[in-house]
Design a protein around this motif. Structure first.
Motif, PDB file in Angstrom:
ATOM      1  N   ALA A   1       0.831  -1.207   0.000  1.00 58.13           N
ATOM      2  CA  ALA A   1       0.000   0.000   0.000  1.00 58.13           C
ATOM      3  C   ALA A   1       0.866   1.258   0.000  1.00 58.13           C
ATOM      4  O   ALA A   1       0.550   2.251  -0.672  1.00 58.13           O
ATOM      5  CB  ALA A   1      -0.936  -0.012   1.207  1.00 58.13           C
ATOM      6  N   ALA A   2       1.978   1.222   0.739  1.00 62.65           N
ATOM      7  CA  ALA A   2       2.875   2.384   0.785  1.00 62.65           C
ATOM      8  C   ALA A   2       3.428   2.677  -0.612  1.00 62.65           C
ATOM      9  O   ALA A   2       3.400   3.822  -1.077  1.00 62.65           O
ATOM     10  CB  ALA A   2       4.018   2.131   1.772  1.00 62.65           C
ATOM     11  N   LEU A   3       3.908   1.625  -1.290  1.00 60.68           N
ATOM     12  CA  LEU A   3       4.426   1.822  -2.650  1.00 60.68           C
ATOM     13  C   LEU A   3       3.316   2.320  -3.574  1.00 60.68           C
ATOM     14  O   LEU A   3       3.553   3.129  -4.473  1.00 60.68           O
ATOM     15  CB  LEU A   3       5.031   0.522  -3.190  1.00 60.68           C
ATOM     16  N   GLY A   4       2.099   1.861  -3.307  1.00 56.88           N
ATOM     17  CA  GLY A   4       0.944   2.253  -4.108  1.00 56.88           C
ATOM     18  C   GLY A   4       0.597   3.738  -4.012  1.00 56.88           C
ATOM     19  O   GLY A   4      -0.109   4.268  -4.885  1.00 56.88           O
ATOM     20  N   THR A   5       1.082   4.418  -3.006  1.00 57.93           N
ATOM     21  CA  THR A   5       0.823   5.863  -2.923  1.00 57.93           C
ATOM     22  C   THR A   5       1.636   6.626  -3.966  1.00 57.93           C
ATOM     23  O   THR A   5       1.365   7.789  -4.242  1.00 57.93           O
ATOM     24  CB  THR A   5       1.196   6.446  -1.531  1.00 57.93           C
ATOM     25  N   GLY A   6       2.657   5.975  -4.528  1.00 58.20           N
ATOM     26  CA  GLY A   6       3.512   6.644  -5.499  1.00 58.20           C
ATOM     27  C   GLY A   6       4.525   7.582  -4.862  1.00 58.20           C
ATOM     28  O   GLY A   6       5.320   8.202  -5.563  1.00 58.20           O
ATOM     29  N   LYS A   7       4.515   7.671  -3.545  1.00 58.72           N
ATOM     30  CA  LYS A   7       5.411   8.603  -2.842  1.00 58.72           C
ATOM     31  C   LYS A   7       6.560   7.897  -2.121  1.00 58.72           C
ATOM     32  O   LYS A   7       7.473   8.541  -1.603  1.00 58.72           O
ATOM     33  CB  LYS A   7       4.599   9.404  -1.790  1.00 58.72           C
ATOM     34  N   VAL A   8       6.460   6.575  -2.036  1.00 60.32           N
ATOM     35  CA  VAL A   8       7.419   5.825  -1.215  1.00 60.32           C
ATOM     36  C   VAL A   8       8.308   4.955  -2.102  1.00 60.32           C
ATOM     37  O   VAL A   8       7.805   4.279  -3.007  1.00 60.32           O
ATOM     38  CB  VAL A   8       6.673   4.937  -0.192  1.00 60.32           C
ATOM     39  N   THR A   9       9.606   4.978  -1.860  1.00 57.91           N
ATOM     40  CA  THR A   9      10.510   4.036  -2.523  1.00 57.91           C
ATOM     41  C   THR A   9      11.313   3.287  -1.463  1.00 57.91           C
ATOM     42  O   THR A   9      11.487   3.771  -0.340  1.00 57.91           O
ATOM     43  CB  THR A   9      11.491   4.740  -3.480  1.00 57.91           C
ATOM     44  N   ILE A  10      11.774   2.109  -1.838  1.00 55.68           N
ATOM     45  CA  ILE A  10      12.553   1.280  -0.905  1.00 55.68           C
ATOM     46  C   ILE A  10      13.898   0.968  -1.541  1.00 55.68           C
ATOM     47  O   ILE A  10      13.955   0.498  -2.674  1.00 55.68           O
ATOM     48  CB  ILE A  10      11.834  -0.051  -0.589  1.00 55.68           C
ATOM     49  N   GLU A  11      14.975   1.245  -0.828  1.00 56.06           N
ATOM     50  CA  GLU A  11      16.314   0.806  -1.251  1.00 56.06           C
ATOM     51  C   GLU A  11      16.696  -0.385  -0.396  1.00 56.06           C
ATOM     52  O   GLU A  11      16.688  -0.297   0.839  1.00 56.06           O
ATOM     53  CB  GLU A  11      17.349   1.921  -1.049  1.00 56.06           C
ATOM     54  N   THR A  12      17.019  -1.514  -1.017  1.00 60.17           N
ATOM     55  CA  THR A  12      17.381  -2.715  -0.268  1.00 60.17           C
ATOM     56  C   THR A  12      18.896  -2.867  -0.192  1.00 60.17           C
ATOM     57  O   THR A  12      19.634  -2.226  -0.943  1.00 60.17           O
ATOM     58  CB  THR A  12      16.794  -3.973  -0.929  1.00 60.17           C
ATOM     59  N   LEU A  13      19.337  -3.746   0.702  1.00 64.74           N
ATOM     60  CA  LEU A  13      20.763  -3.984   0.943  1.00 64.74           C
ATOM     61  C   LEU A  13      21.495  -2.678   1.233  1.00 64.74           C
ATOM     62  O   LEU A  13      22.650  -2.492   0.872  1.00 64.74           O
ATOM     63  CB  LEU A  13      21.379  -4.759  -0.240  1.00 64.74           C
ATOM     64  N   HIS A  14      20.770  -1.767   1.879  1.00 65.55           N
ATOM     65  CA  HIS A  14      21.293  -0.477   2.325  1.00 65.55           C
ATOM     66  C   HIS A  14      21.212  -0.431   3.851  1.00 65.55           C
ATOM     67  O   HIS A  14      20.112  -0.433   4.409  1.00 65.55           O
ATOM     68  CB  HIS A  14      20.455   0.686   1.773  1.00 65.55           C
ATOM     69  N   GLN A  15      22.352  -0.418   4.490  1.00 63.27           N
ATOM     70  CA  GLN A  15      22.368  -0.381   5.956  1.00 63.27           C
ATOM     71  C   GLN A  15      22.796   0.999   6.446  1.00 63.27           C
ATOM     72  O   GLN A  15      23.863   1.490   6.071  1.00 63.27           O
ATOM     73  CB  GLN A  15      23.329  -1.443   6.508  1.00 63.27           C
TER      74      GLN A  15
END
Ligand code: FDA
Length: 504
Positions: free
Chosen positions: A230-244
């Motif tokens: 749902a967060a990604l569905g807002t179009g405002k949220v992105t996720i960067e993985t393997l980022h600590q």
């Protein structure tokens, strides 16, 4: 000011983080989530995203050379564990001197590896643990919101009573009842309809194929399928993985600057990035968020942080134990990996216990009844920054778990007495041991609400810096914690968005 600028950063993608990102996205705030684990959506060579519990491979574990399963042994033999390649796998066991803590790694955090038990705490205990939180509001608004957004559902009672997959739970229920103890059905985020179709052979099996702690390939509504989708569905949220996220500091204009390490799945450092933001939400879990703030305080990066950062940690009274049944009481070679019942003795005035009737899906008859007991242990641990290792060390001694063991023992002694049964001593490692008191699944505290933060998770001493996860809860909540973590995050972020974010 330095680094790439984003209005809001959320560290982690577990429960507190996912709630914050969804509500920020809905409010129109451009939000970046930074997650040290992987996005679990690519099938491996066997066609599955996750590996199974009985023959685990590198996907199971976060940079280990051998798997570290909670139940490693049977007749003291190390049967369940395997040598593996170090890899960015889904389950981590963080080993401190006298306590080990299991946590999930990946987009969805603990929701990827947990048993999905979705329990709303009893109101009287919630009020005791978090007296400053308006319980009326929680129980009429935020708990219902959390339960519906997590897609919590309940098992069909008729199916439960007749399916072979829950024979183990019915046996334990009968034995509890013989001791005068009641049980209660426990809601879950695993789709129980899907499980019934698994039993019918209509769909690929997951819960009925022993999958859980190393991830479910089907059936479970983990956060990547609920809040984060749902967060990604807002179009405002992105996720960067393997980022600590490694360090946090504040710049002269009040924004926060993060140092972030990007690695590949084999652990090779690919880049070190600087990212800045106005609003910073820490959802890295009890261990992760506490470590980031401790490091910031002790290295002088955020010197005004409270001395309460690091304090008030507890394992939610977790104690695992197991009983040996009589030969005429088999628990079944077929066991669903998703628990459905709990023994509810929380009203016991001397030794309150809520014990999940846990499966032991070994694929063979074991005659074992397994339990994860949640007890009310007043002992608390403290995180201390270890400068040489640049990590948070947990100060907690084994004897601090003695009250929890005593409570669990008092309950299971009653059950053993009523059924003329005994404990199993061979399941928790090489020594003779009936109570696993050296690991937990429910780390809570470290940045306690109203102490290290204000009553809404705003970090004391700094503006626009928030804690959103299990570190807010002071060590105990009396039931499996993720529904409480989610509901509390819903409450806090609603206030923060209204007063601090959209108003600014
Ligand atoms: P959570 O731990 O979920 O998420 C934190 C995330 O932040 C992780 O993805 C982590 O990789 C990431 N992270 C950490 N540090 C970072 C950094 N520096 N930079 C970037 N990312 C970082 N609970 C329950 O209610 N019912 C149940 O049935 C179970 N069963 C269960 C089984 C097992 C095996 C485990 C391990 C746990 C459970 N739990 C459970 C506990 C439950 O999963 C746990 O309480 C929650 O996941 C905690 O949610 P948080 O939001 O606090 O963090």
């Amino acid at each position: 000011s330095g680094g790439t600028f984003v209005p809001a950063v959320v560290v982690g993608t577990g429960y507190g983080a996912a709630v914050s990102a969804l509500r920020l996205g809905e409010a129109g705030v451009t939000t970046l989530m930074l997650e040290m684990g992987q996005l679990w959506n690519q099938p491996g060579p066997d066609g599955n995203v996750f590996c199974g519990m009985l023959g685990p491979d590198k996907r199971s574990s976060w940079f280990k050379t051998r798997t570290e399963a909670p139940l490693g042994s049977f007749l003291w033999l190390d049967l369940a564990n395997r040598d593996i390649q170090p890899y960015a796998g889904v389950l981590d066991r963080v080993n401190f001197d006298q306590m080990s803590v299991y946590v999930g790694r990946g987009v969805g955090g603990g929701s990827l590896v947990n048993g999905g038990m979705a329990v709303t705490p009893r109101r009287s205990y919630f009020e005791e643990v978090l007296p400053q939180v308006d319980a009326d509001e929680m129980y009429t608004k935020y708990f219902p919101r959390a339960n519906s957004t997590l897609r919590v559902n309940t098992i069909d009672k008729n199916w439960f009573e007749q399916t072979e997959w829950y024979n183990f739970a019915r046996v334990s229920r009968q034995q509890a009842s013989n001791a005068g103890l009641g049980t209660t059905f426990v809601p879950n985020v695993y789709d129980w309809d899907y499980m019934r179709r698994e039993a019918d052979g209509a769909v690929p099996r997951s819960a009925l194929a022993t999958e859980v702690i190393y991830g479910n390939n089907h059936g479970k509504v983990s956060l990547d399928k609920s809040y984060l989708a749902a967060a990604l569905g807002t179009g405002k949220v992105t996720i960067e993985t393997l980022h600590q996220v490694k360090t946090i500091r504040q710049q002269n204009d009040g924004t926060y600057l993060l140092t972030v390490e990007q690695r590949d799945t084999d652990g090779k450092l690919l880049a070190t990035k600087e990212i800045s933001c106005r609003h910073l939400f820490l959802g890295a879990g009890s261990l992760g968020s506490t470590e980031l703030l401790l490091r910031a305080r002790e290295t002088g990066a955020l010197p005004n942080l409270s001395s309460e950062v690091g304090a008030g940690w507890g394992p939610n009274g977790n104690i695992m134990t197991a009983r040996a049944n009589h030969i005429w009481n088999p628990t079944g070679s077929k066991q669903s990996s998703i628990p459905a019942l709990g023994i509810d003795d929380w009203d016991n005035p001397t030794n309150p216990v809520f014990a999940e009737i846990a499966p032991l899906p070994a694929g063979i008859e074991t005659w074992v009844s397994l339990y994860l007991a949640i007890t009310k242990n007043p002992e608390r641990g403290t995180f201390v920054y270890d400068a040489a290792k640049d990590r948070a060390d947990l100060h907690w001694t084994r004897d601090q778990n003695a009250p929890a063991v005593a409570a669990a023992k008092s309950l299971f002694d009653r059950i053993n007495k009523a059924n003329a049964t005994i404990y199993r001593y061979d399941l928790f490692g090489k020594q003779i041991k009936a109570f696993a008191d050296d690991f937990c699944y429910h780390p809570l505290g470290g940045c306690v609400l109203g102490k290290a933060t204000d009553d809404y998770g705003r970090v004391a001493g700094y503006k626009n810096l928030y804690v959103t996860d299990g570190s807010l809860i002071p060590g105990s909540i009396g039931v499996n914690p993720f529904v409480t973590i989610t509901a509390l995050a819903e409450r806090n972020v609603e206030r923060v968005i209204k007063e601090d974010v959209t108003a600014s």
